[in-house]
Scaffold this active site. Structure first.
Site, PDB file in Angstrom:
ATOM      1  N   GLU A  36      -9.489  15.616  11.732  1.00  0.00           N
ATOM      2  CA  GLU A  36      -9.027  15.448  10.344  1.00  0.00           C
ATOM      3  C   GLU A  36      -9.882  16.324   9.439  1.00  0.00           C
ATOM      4  O   GLU A  36     -11.113  16.353   9.577  1.00  0.00           O
ATOM      5  CB  GLU A  36      -9.185  13.991   9.884  1.00  0.00           C
ATOM      6  CG  GLU A  36      -8.813  13.788   8.418  1.00  0.00           C
ATOM      7  CD  GLU A  36      -9.037  12.356   7.950  1.00  0.00           C
ATOM      8  OE1 GLU A  36      -8.066  11.601   7.852  1.00  0.00           O
ATOM      9  OE2 GLU A  36     -10.205  11.999   7.695  1.00  0.00           O
ATOM     10  N   HIS A  67       0.797  -1.229   0.000  1.00  0.00           N
ATOM     11  CA  HIS A  67       0.000   0.000   0.000  1.00  0.00           C
ATOM     12  C   HIS A  67       0.828   1.277   0.000  1.00  0.00           C
ATOM     13  O   HIS A  67       0.280   2.368   0.082  1.00  0.00           O
ATOM     14  CB  HIS A  67      -0.968  -0.010   1.190  1.00  0.00           C
ATOM     15  CG  HIS A  67      -2.215  -0.778   0.880  1.00  0.00           C
ATOM     16  ND1 HIS A  67      -3.323  -0.797   1.679  1.00  0.00           N
ATOM     17  CD2 HIS A  67      -2.523  -1.548  -0.180  1.00  0.00           C
ATOM     18  CE1 HIS A  67      -4.249  -1.551   1.133  1.00  0.00           C
ATOM     19  NE2 HIS A  67      -3.781  -2.021   0.005  1.00  0.00           N
ATOM     20  N   GLU A  96      -5.685  16.610   2.733  1.00  0.00           N
ATOM     21  CA  GLU A  96      -6.067  16.008   4.014  1.00  0.00           C
ATOM     22  C   GLU A  96      -5.126  16.526   5.095  1.00  0.00           C
ATOM     23  O   GLU A  96      -3.909  16.579   4.874  1.00  0.00           O
ATOM     24  CB  GLU A  96      -5.948  14.487   3.944  1.00  0.00           C
ATOM     25  CG  GLU A  96      -6.877  13.880   2.916  1.00  0.00           C
ATOM     26  CD  GLU A  96      -6.786  12.358   2.847  1.00  0.00           C
ATOM     27  OE1 GLU A  96      -7.730  11.740   2.359  1.00  0.00           O
ATOM     28  OE2 GLU A  96      -5.751  11.792   3.279  1.00  0.00           O
TER      29      GLU A  96
END
Ligand SMILES: Cc1cc2nc3c(=O)[nH]c(=O)nc-3n(C[C@H](O)[C@H](O)[C@H](O)COP(=O)(O)OP(=O)(O)OC[C@H]3O[C@@H](n4cnc5c(N)ncnc54)[C@H](O)[C@@H]3O)c2cc1C
Length: 615
Positions: free
Chosen positions: A306, A110, A478
Site C-alpha cells: 500500500e 462508514h 492511496e
C-alpha cells in the site's frame, strides 16, 4: 425514462453539492466534526412524531439521525429499528411492503456513497433504517461441504469480531478492508477488499483468496420475495446456485442476514513501512528508470503493498506485508490490530491545522501535507531530523510535547504478528476525509504503468490547480492492488464470481488478473473538490478505456462527479458504470439487476441512488 430519473438524482436528494457540504460542516462545528469518534446510538430520540403505521409488535423502533462517517450524508431523524432475529427482518419487509415503506439495512454507516439513504432525507420519508449492529451479530464455526474451515456470521457482526473469531481458531484471511469497525453485511454489499496478490513463488493456501471478501462466501441468507406465498421470506443461497452471484455484492439492493465465509490457516505477517523512496522513483513510468525500488518491485516480492502519498510531498509512505512465520529480529511483535496510533488518534497539530483549513485557509494544503508526512515519519521511525529542519508554521505546530507524545506511543515501521493484527489498521477516529475510489483492471505486468498513469495524471492536475491558486486536495492518494474474484477459492462446484464486484473478471481479457485500487482523500468541505474529482475521473476514463486496462468505480466511495456534486453525473451513472460491468460480454450488470429486481419486485430494499443506478 432513464435520463429523466438521473436528472432528478443530479439535482435532487442523492447529488451532494458543495453548498450543502459547507452548510453541513459549519452546522457541525467545522474542525470539531472532523475529529469526532464513531457515531453512537445516543442520538436516538423519542419525540412526538407519529409512529410508523401498524408497526409490528415486538420490534424496538426509535428515531435517529442518519449521518455517515464522513458527515457528508446527514438526514432528519428517521424511524430506526434494531431487529433481534432474521425472522424480524422478514416481518418488517412484509410490513414495509404493505405500508409502502422502505427498509434500509444499516451497519456502521462508514460508506461514503449515499447507498443507504439520500443526504437530506426528511423525517416525513417512508424509510425505516434497520440497524444490524445491535443483535444480528452471532458468529459460529462452520465447515464447507468441500471440507474448508469457515465462519458463519450474522450480517451485523463487525469485521474486527469476525477476524478475531477466526484467529482464535488458528484461521485467517489473506486480505480484508483496513478498518475493523465495518459490518460483514456492509462489506459484502460493496465488495470490500484489502491489498494482496500472490508474492513471488507464493501459492494460496486452501481457503485463502486474493479478491474481495464477497468472493469468500460459500452461502448466504437473504430476505426475498416469495411469489408463491405472496410475502417475503428467508432464503439461503448456496454459492452453487447461479442467483447467488447477484447477492454477493448488491450495493444495498437486498437484505442479507447471514453468510458463511471460508478461511484458511492463519499466517503471520511482517509489515515494513518506508518513507525513503521519492514518488518520482516509486511511481516511475515503466522503462524510465533502472531502479528496483518501484511500486511493482515491492508488489512482485511481497504481494501485499500500500502506498499513501500525502498531497504536496515528495516521499510516499509505502507499506509492504510479507508472509513471515517467525518474528524477524528487528520487528516489533504485536498482538492486536491498529498499530499506527499517530494516524488513528489525531495529533493536536493536525487538528489545529485542519481547523484552519476548514476555517477558510485552504491554501495551507501544502503545509498540511508536509505535516502529515512529518508525523508519519516520526511515528514510524522516530526520525526527528526533518522536524528540526522544518521552519515557520510547521515548527510552531510540532512542539516538544507533540514529539514526545508521538515517540512514547511506540514506533511502527517494522511490525510482526498474526495476520489480523496487521490487516486491520484504521480506526474510525482517523481524520474524517472524503474519498473518491476506483479499481483499474489490468495484467500484473502493467501495474507499474497503471500506477504511473494514475499518479502523474493526479499530480499534473494538482499542479494546474495550484498554479491557479486552488487547493482542492489536502489528504493523500492511496494505492493498493488485489487479485480478481476467482470463484475456485470457495471450492464449491458451479460457483460464479460476484456479478457486481469491481473484481469480477472480464471474459474477453483473461490476461487481466489484478486490479489497482486507488482513492484520493480530502476534507469534505474543500472548495473545488468536485471539479477536481470530475477532472480526474474524466482523465481516468480516457486513460483506462478498455484497451490496455479498464476502470470500474469503488462502490463505497466517490464517483460520478459533476462540477459541484458527487454521485451525480447522469452519463456516468446511466451509461459508463453499467457498461464497465457489461464490457467484454460478462453476464454482470443486467443479470444482477434483473435478479435483484426479481427477488424484491416491490423495491422494499432500495434508495433514491439505487433506484437510478440499478433500474
Ligand atoms: C476510514 C474508512 C476506511 C475504509 N477502508 C476500506 C478498505 O480498506 N477496504 C474497503 O473495501 N472498504 C473500506 N471502507 C469502506 C467500507 O468498507 C464500506 O463503506 C462498508 O460498506 C462499511 O460497512 P458498514 O457496516 O459501515 O456499512 P454501512 O455504511 O452501514 O452500509 C453500507 C451499505 O451496505 C448496506 N448494508 C449494510 N448491511 C447490510 C445487510 N445486512 N444487508 C444488505 N445490505 C446491507 C447498506 O444498506 C448500505 O447500502 C472504509 C471506510 C472508512 C470510513
Amino acid at each position: 425514462m432513464v435520463g429523466d430519473a438521473v436528472g432528478e438524482v443530479a439535482g435532487g436528494a442523492a447529488g451532494l453539492t458543495r453548498r450543502r457540504l459547507l452548510a453541513g460542516s459549519a452546522a457541525l462545528g467545522g474542525g470539531v466534526w472532523l475529529l469526532r469518534g464513531a457515531i453512537g446510538p445516543d442520538s436516538a430520540s423519542a419525540d412526538a412524531v407519529a409512529a410508523p403505521p401498524a408497526f409490528p409488535a415486538g420490534v424496538e423502533v426509535y428515531r435517529q439521525v442518519f449521518e455517515n462517517w464522513a458527515g457528508e450524508i446527514h438526514t432528519d431523524q428517521l424511524w430506526t429499528c434494531a431487529p433481534r432475529t432474521p425472522q424480524d427482518v422478514v416481518t418488517l419487509a412484509d410490513w414495509a411492503n404493505a405500508q409502502g415503506w422502505r427498509l434500509r439495512a444499516q451497519g456502521y454507516r462508514h460508506t461514503w456513497a449515499p447507498l443507504t439513504v439520500a443526504d437530506g432525507t426528511p423525517s416525513s420519508a417512508a424509510v425505516l433504517l434497520v440497524d444490524t449492529t445491535r443483535y444480528l451479530t452471532a458468529l459460529s464455526p462452520a465447515t464447507t461441504a468441500g471440507g474448508l474451515s469457515a465462519v458463519r456470521a450474522q450480517a451485523g457482526a463487525g469485521m474486527e469480531q469476525v477476524l478475531a473469531f477466526l484467529a482464535d481458531r488458528g484461521l485467517g484471511v489473506t486480505s480484508c478492508p483496513a478498518p475493523g469497525d465495518v459490518t460483514l453485511g456492509g462489506v459484502l454489499a460493496i465488495g470490500g477488499h484489502g491489498t494482496a496478490v500472490p508474492a513471488a513463488g507464493e501459492t494460496a493456501l486452501p481457503g485463502h483468496g486474493y479478491g474481495s471478501v464477497s468472493n469468500l462466501v460459500t452461502e448466504l441468507t437473504a430476505v426475498v420475495w416469495d411469489e408463491a406465498a405472496g410475502r417475503y421470506a428467508l432464503r439461503t443461497f448456496s454459492r452453487a446456485e447461479a442467483d447467488s452471484a447477484a447477492f454477493l455484492v448488491h450495493l444495498g439492493r437486498a437484505f442479507v442476514t447471514e453468510a458463511v465465509l471460508v478461511a484458511g490457516a492463519d499466517q503471520n505477517l511482517r509489515c515494513v513501512s518506508r518513507l525513503d523512496i521519492p514518488a518520482t522513483e516509486l511511481f516511475a513510468a515503466p522503462g524510465s528508470t533502472s531502479s528496483s525500488r518501484r511500486f511493482a518491485d515491492f508488489l512482485e516480492r511481497d504481494g501485499r503493498v500500500e502506498a499513501i502519498w500525502f498531497a504536496f510531498t515528495e516521499y510516499p509512505w509505502l507499506k509492504s506485508w510479507s508472509v513471515t512465520p517467525d518474528r524477524p529480529f528487528p520487528s516489533r511483535a504485536v498482538d492486536q490490530p491498529y498499530n499506527y496510533p499517530f494516524s488513528d488518534s489525531i495529533p493536536t497539530p493536525v487538528a489545529d491545522l485542519a481547523g484552519q483549513l476548514v476555517g477558510g485557509s485552504w491554501a495551507l494544503a501544502p503545509v498540511f501535507g508536509q505535516l502529515q508526512f512529518l508525523l508519519a515519519r516520526l511515528g514510524l521511525t522516530g526520525d526527528i531530523t526533518d522536524v528540526l529542519l522544518s521552519g515557520g508554521l510547521l515548527r510552531d505546530l510540532l512542539t516538544l510535547d507533540v514529539i514526545t507524545h508521538l515517540l512514547a506511543s511506540g514506533l511502527s515501521s517494522d511490525l510482526w504478528g498474526p495476520s489480523r493484527t496487521l490487516l486491520q489498521y484504521v480506526r474510525p477516529t482517523t481524520l474524517r476525509m472524503t474519498a473518491n475510489g476506483y479499481a483499474v483492471m489490468c495484467k500484473r505486468d502493467d501495474v507499474q504503468w497503471v500506477v504511473s498513469q494514475v499518479t502523474s495524471g493526479y499530480q499534473n492536475l494538482l499542479t494546474e490547480y495550484q498554479a491557479r491558486g486552488a487547493f482542492p486536495i489536502n489528504g493523500a492518494v492511496e494505492i493498493r492492488v488485489t487479485g480478481l474474484d476467482d470463484p475456485a477459492v470457495v471450492g464449491v462446484p458451479g460457483a460464479r464470481a460476484p456479478l457486481l464486484s469491481a473484481l469480477s473478471p472480464r471474459p474477453d481479457h483473461p490476461e487481466w488478473d489484478v486490479a489497482v485500487w486507488f482513492d484520493v482523500l480530502t476534507l469534505p468541505s474543500t472548495p473545488g473538490l468536485h471539479q477536481f474529482g470530475r477532472d480526474l475521473e474524466q482523465y481516468l476514463l480516457t486513460t483506462f478505456d478498455g484497451t490496455r486496462a479498464a476502470l470500474r468505480v469503488e462502490w463505497s466511495k466517490g464517483w460520478a462527479y459533476t462540477a459541484d456534486a458527487t454521485w451525480a453525473d447522469p452519463d456516468v451513472i446511466a451509461r459508463v458504470i453499467p457498461d464497465s460491468h457489461r464490457a467484454g460480454g460478462g453476464a454482470g450488470w443486467d443479470e444482477a439487476v434483473a435478479t435483484l429486481n426479481r427477488y424484491d419486485p416491490h423495491r422494499v430494499f432500495s434508495s433514491p441512488l439505487l433506484d437510478t443506478l440499478l433500474r
